[in-house]
Design a protein around this motif. Structure first.
Motif, PDB file in Angstrom:
ATOM      1  N   HIS A  13       0.832  -1.213   0.000  1.00  6.44           N
ATOM      2  CA  HIS A  13       0.000   0.000   0.000  1.00  6.44           C
ATOM      3  C   HIS A  13       0.863   1.259   0.000  1.00  6.44           C
ATOM      4  O   HIS A  13       0.580   2.218  -0.724  1.00  6.44           O
ATOM      5  N   GLU A  14       1.916   1.274   0.796  1.00  2.00           N
ATOM      6  CA  GLU A  14       2.789   2.442   0.826  1.00  2.00           C
ATOM      7  C   GLU A  14       3.494   2.642  -0.507  1.00  2.00           C
ATOM      8  O   GLU A  14       3.676   3.785  -0.957  1.00  2.00           O
ATOM      9  N   ASN A  15       3.884   1.559  -1.145  1.00  2.00           N
ATOM     10  CA  ASN A  15       4.539   1.683  -2.455  1.00  2.00           C
ATOM     11  C   ASN A  15       3.595   2.277  -3.494  1.00  2.00           C
ATOM     12  O   ASN A  15       3.990   3.118  -4.314  1.00  2.00           O
ATOM     13  N   VAL A  16       2.313   1.847  -3.458  1.00  2.00           N
ATOM     14  CA  VAL A  16       1.349   2.397  -4.413  1.00  2.00           C
ATOM     15  C   VAL A  16       1.150   3.882  -4.168  1.00  2.00           C
ATOM     16  O   VAL A  16       1.114   4.696  -5.103  1.00  2.00           O
ATOM     17  N   ALA A  17       1.027   4.271  -2.903  1.00  2.00           N
ATOM     18  CA  ALA A  17       0.820   5.681  -2.580  1.00  2.00           C
ATOM     19  C   ALA A  17       2.027   6.529  -2.991  1.00  2.00           C
ATOM     20  O   ALA A  17       1.877   7.632  -3.540  1.00  2.00           O
ATOM     21  N   LEU A  18       3.232   6.026  -2.721  1.00  2.00           N
ATOM     22  CA  LEU A  18       4.438   6.770  -3.103  1.00  2.00           C
ATOM     23  C   LEU A  18       4.571   6.874  -4.619  1.00  2.00           C
ATOM     24  O   LEU A  18       4.999   7.915  -5.140  1.00  2.00           O
ATOM     25  N   LYS A  19       4.190   5.810  -5.320  1.00  2.00           N
ATOM     26  CA  LYS A  19       4.282   5.861  -6.785  1.00  2.00           C
ATOM     27  C   LYS A  19       3.302   6.889  -7.361  1.00  2.00           C
ATOM     28  O   LYS A  19       3.634   7.640  -8.274  1.00  2.00           O
ATOM     29  N   GLN A  20       2.083   6.929  -6.791  1.00  2.00           N
ATOM     30  CA  GLN A  20       1.117   7.924  -7.262  1.00  2.00           C
ATOM     31  C   GLN A  20       1.596   9.338  -6.992  1.00  2.00           C
ATOM     32  O   GLN A  20       1.456  10.231  -7.841  1.00  2.00           O
ATOM     33  N   GLU A  21       2.177   9.557  -5.822  1.00  2.00           N
ATOM     34  CA  GLU A  21       2.689  10.886  -5.510  1.00  2.00           C
ATOM     35  C   GLU A  21       3.851  11.256  -6.421  1.00  2.00           C
ATOM     36  O   GLU A  21       3.971  12.402  -6.869  1.00  2.00           O
ATOM     37  N   ASP A  49       4.351  10.120  -9.535  1.00  2.00           N
ATOM     38  CA  ASP A  49       3.814  10.419 -10.873  1.00  2.00           C
ATOM     39  C   ASP A  49       3.198  11.806 -10.908  1.00  2.00           C
ATOM     40  O   ASP A  49       3.341  12.544 -11.905  1.00  2.00           O
ATOM     41  N   LYS A  50       2.492  12.173  -9.848  1.00  2.00           N
ATOM     42  CA  LYS A  50       1.869  13.495  -9.807  1.00  2.00           C
ATOM     43  C   LYS A  50       2.924  14.598  -9.840  1.00  2.00           C
ATOM     44  O   LYS A  50       2.815  15.584 -10.588  1.00  2.00           O
ATOM     45  N   LEU A  51       3.977  14.464  -9.040  1.00  2.00           N
ATOM     46  CA  LEU A  51       5.037  15.465  -9.024  1.00  2.00           C
ATOM     47  C   LEU A  51       5.778  15.520 -10.351  1.00  2.00           C
ATOM     48  O   LEU A  51       6.183  16.601 -10.808  1.00  2.00           O
ATOM     49  N   ARG A  52       5.954  14.362 -10.988  1.00  2.00           N
ATOM     50  CA  ARG A  52       6.668  14.341 -12.269  1.00  2.00           C
ATOM     51  C   ARG A  52       5.870  15.082 -13.347  1.00  2.00           C
ATOM     52  O   ARG A  52       6.423  15.843 -14.143  1.00  2.00           O
ATOM     53  N   VAL A  53       4.554  14.857 -13.364  1.00  2.00           N
ATOM     54  CA  VAL A  53       3.710  15.547 -14.342  1.00  2.00           C
ATOM     55  C   VAL A  53       3.724  17.057 -14.092  1.00  2.00           C
ATOM     56  O   VAL A  53       3.822  17.864 -15.024  1.00  2.00           O
ATOM     57  N   GLU A  54       3.631  17.467 -12.837  1.00  2.00           N
ATOM     58  CA  GLU A  54       3.676  18.889 -12.532  1.00  2.00           C
ATOM     59  C   GLU A  54       5.010  19.503 -12.913  1.00  2.00           C
ATOM     60  O   GLU A  54       5.078  20.639 -13.401  1.00  2.00           O
TER      61      GLU A  54
END
Length: 769
Positions: A148-156, A158-163
């Motif tokens: 679960h922590e890995n999924v949350a960190l990956k989503q965060e 990806d969000k920072l990379r797009v921004e």
């Protein structure tokens, strides 16, 4: 090992006698050589061939080869044949065994040898089976949390990379606002560049708020407001980035649901930024979704315990279904989750109004909420109703014992109407929304996950109320005497909330009806205004009594460190100067809790019996008290207000009376009393204002406590319906030691109150044998 653990999880190995080390060591020499050569693929292939796939919990037995033994070499391929020949036995745990093991795992994930033997004896399992079940269960839980922590960190990430990519593109290709063409950064002043960046941020913020509002309202926000035009000008004075009265610009109409800053929120709108408001709205809606999901009947989120049939939260299903938007549970915290449904004499609109108005909320739940206030109204309800209203609130939750500290929380409260006659109110801790890592600091001892109530109108003024309470707290700050009680769900649980709500509403129903109860002696003597004045006075006395037990900040108590007193005695003081309803001077409060091997109902009946009052109360002077009046608040007679007169002549000559309230439910029992002069009581009985009647309460709070905190001895039941055979008795005294506010508190006064408390407890013990 990560791949192997995933394979075990997919094959259904939850927590039986499955030891990965034993299975690996049970292979032949070829497998041992593969291990030494780090050939994990062969190991996984062997395991997958040898382990039977099943969705249940199984127990496998195989012959293990010790580390020191070196078997003779065997032909290639003989390992699998021999392994298949060895593995002839496997055991499947029953659903009852799995539930019992899961219940114990929630409380203790690392049982010692003695506990494993006890569990095995109860469930007809061997100690090593229990040991391997807990080993595999811990491994599975660790894997789920890491995933679960890995999924949350990956989503965060990806969000920072797009921004980051978007920001680079914006800086690489700046656009001119006049002509719409490309412009180099040198043509624009640095101040204008910062303004344009800020403008872009506000546009993005507006887009996000509109998207959230569309989900919130069920239709696009553009259907409710006109198009918003942002003027273009290269003049700094004309570049308007301010937020006007009506929305982004003063010329635009106001946004609905309080999205504008001034009209729909509060005048103190600078307390919360627009970014935080957007974040709070998303958290409120996520909390509402979670509350509705946990309230569904026949949901796998809940299962009933084998002992008492009470519903318990399935933590595995909860983690799978809901995203922990306020962070993972801090290490060492205990989960208190409960759900209760009952029919209550209250309409849905009345309960919603009570929950959204702090003063009414506090009065509806006496001895549970010592203080409540609205910090800020973030979003107002639609159409002048409470539908869609979001508030920031400060609340202080108390438990009647000095051994359980009060809980001061800043909560986000969201109210939503889902259909005609159906409302829901949800609470979430604010600090966890702003910073999920805050819970891992030493400053937090508890936190509220999405909790609240769902109310549905039925008929005849009744509503079906489903209450859900979900809290995580640090058990180290709670005394050993009350830890089993709080773990059982009788402390801050949904059962206590609903029991208190039912008791208060039943009292209101009795007052509204013309039926005369047999135990009520005030009918025809005391007017309706007088009855309401008495109830208002007793509510204030009960709240002051509970705040004196748990050092609530509502009464500004100051704890004292006095040498010579026991560690379990809590002594506090406060100074009262012209406070309405309180005597002026120095007030001393002393309280403690003791374990008594007597059922709660027996203690309650003994303490509220006027004929036996002289056995423990010094105000009775050794004799029975006379009942002047009794105001019934329930049909069973346990909930009532009594006006008592001491038998001794000095008390009668001083016109002193005892005003007492007693009530009990399935979560606890209370007896609260205070001395009062007869002249003041006559005014109250005639319907006069009781706010200025100065009283200092004392009394008892009784809770079930089946375990002795010293010897850890279980107490047996004393008969059908008697409940547990032991109780936790809390005694509290509040005394005016000096009428001068400037007077100093002396050690003699503290010792006198302590002796009075010790003597009262000893008399109660002797009377109850």
């Amino acid at each position: 090992m990560g791949k192997m653990e995933r394979q075990q999880e997919e094959m259904g190995f939850y927590g039986d006698q499955f030891d990965p080390n034993n299975i690996i060591m049970g292979r032949d020499n070829n497998n041992n050589n593969n291990i030494n050569n780090n050939n994990s693929n062969n190991i996984n292939n062997n395991n997958s061939n040898n382990i039977k796939e099943d969705s249940g919990s199984e127990n496998y037995e195989s012959v293990s080869v010790s580390v020191g033994d070196v078997p003779e070499p065997e032909p290639e391929g003989a390992s699998q044949i021999k392994t298949k020949g060895r593995r002839k036995r496997y055991h499947r745990h029953t659903p009852q065994q799995i539930q019992e093991l899961e219940n114990f795992f929630k409380n203790c994930a690392h049982p010692d040898e003695k506990q494993r033997l006890e569990i095995g004896r109860r469930l007809s399992l061997e100690s090593r089976q229990v040991k391997f079940w807990f080993q595999n269960r811990r491994t599975q839980m660790k894997t789920q949390i890491e995933r679960h922590e890995n999924v949350a960190l990956k989503q965060e990430y990806d969000k920072l990379r797009v921004e980051n990519i978007a920001m680079k593109d914006a800086l690489r290709n700046p656009m001119c606002q006049n002509c719409g063409g490309q412009a180099i950064l040198g043509e624009v002043s640095m101040e204008q560049h910062h303004l344009r960046v800020e403008n872009a941020r506000l546009k993005d913020e507006l887009t996000r708020v509109c998207a959230v509002s569309e989900r919130f309202l069920g239709k696009p926000i553009t259907d409710l407001v006109g198009p918003i035009s942002i003027p273009t000008s290269n003049s700094n004075s004309n570049l308007d980035l301010s937020m006007g009265r009506g929305g982004l610009m003063s010329s635009t109409p106001p946004l609905p649901l309080g999205l504008h800053l001034e009209n729909g929120v509060s005048s103190n709108s600078t307390m919360t930024t627009e970014y935080e408001k957007s974040m709070f709205m998303q958290a409120a809606m996520a909390g509402m979704d979670e509350l509705l999901g946990m309230a569904q009947t026949d949901s796998p989120l809940w299962f009933k315990g084998l002992d008492d049939g009470k519903e318990m939260l399935n933590h595995e299903e909860y983690i799978k279904k809901f995203s922990t938007f306020i962070g993972m549970k801090p290490c060492g915290f205990v989960t208190d989750a409960s759900r209760e449904t009952s029919s209550v004499f209250i309409s849905s609109l009345e309960l919603v109004e009570t929950m959204m108005f702090p003063r009414q909320w506090q009065d509806m739940f006496p001895c549970m909420i010592s203080k409540a206030a609205t910090v800020e109204v973030l979003f107002s309800g639609a159409g002048g109703t409470r539908d869609g209203e979001i508030q920031l609130m400060n609340a202080e939750f108390v438990f009647p014992s000095p051994f359980v500290p009060f809980r001061h929380e800043k909560i986000l409260r969201f109210c939503k109407q889902h259909s005609e006659g159906m409302w829901a109110v949800v609470d979430v801790s604010v600090d966890m929304i702003r910073d999920p890592s805050f819970s891992r600091s030493n400053n937090i001892k508890w936190r509220r996950l999405p909790s609240g109530c769902i109310v549905q109108d039925v008929a005849n003024g009744y509503s079906l109320v489903t209450w859900i309470e979900h809290v995580e707290y640090d058990e180290n700050c709670i005394h050993q005497l009350y830890r089993p009680l709080l773990r059982s769900g009788m402390g801050f649980s949904s059962q206590r909330w609903l029991s208190t709500l039912q008791r208060e509403r039943d009292c209101a129903a009795i007052f509204m009806s013309a039926r005369v109860l047999p135990d009520d002696t005030t009918v025809g003597v005391v007017t309706q205004e007088g009855r309401r004045s008495i109830l208002k006075l007793m509510r204030r006395i009960s709240n002051n009594f509970c705040s004196g037990l748990c050092a609530s900040s509502a009464c500004r108590w100051e704890k004292l460190q006095v040498g010579g007193l026991g560690a379990d005695v809590c002594v506090m003081s406060r100074v009262s100067i012209d406070e309405p309803g309180e005597p002026s001077g120095v007030v001393l409060s002393a309280s403690t809790s003791v374990w008594i091997p007597v059922p709660r109902q027996h203690i309650f009946d003994f303490l509220r019996d006027e004929k036996l009052r002289g056995k423990w109360d010094i105000l009775a002077n050794g004799g029975p008290m006379e009942v002047i009046a009794r105001l019934a608040k329930s049909h069973d007679g346990n909930n009532c207000v009594s006006l008592l007169c001491p038998p001794a002549a000095p008390a009668r000559e001083s016109n002193m009376l005892i005003l007492q309230e007693s009530w009990t439910d399935r979560t606890g029992s209370f007896i609260v009393y205070a001395p009062v002069d007869s002249t003041s009581m006559e005014t109250v009985l005639r319907g006069g204002d009781s706010d200025y009647l100065a009283l200092l309460p004392s009394g008892f709070a009784i809770a079930d406590a089946p375990i002795n905190p010293n010897g850890l001895t279980l107490a047996h039941d004393s008969g059908p319906g008697a409940g547990t055979g032991a109780s936790a008795l809390t005694l509290g005294f509040q005394i005016l030691v000096n009428s001068l506010p400037t007077a100093k508190l002396t050690v003699e006064s503290i010792n006198t109150v302590n002796d009075l408390m010790s003597c009262t407890i000893q008399k109660i013990r002797n009377s109850l044998n």
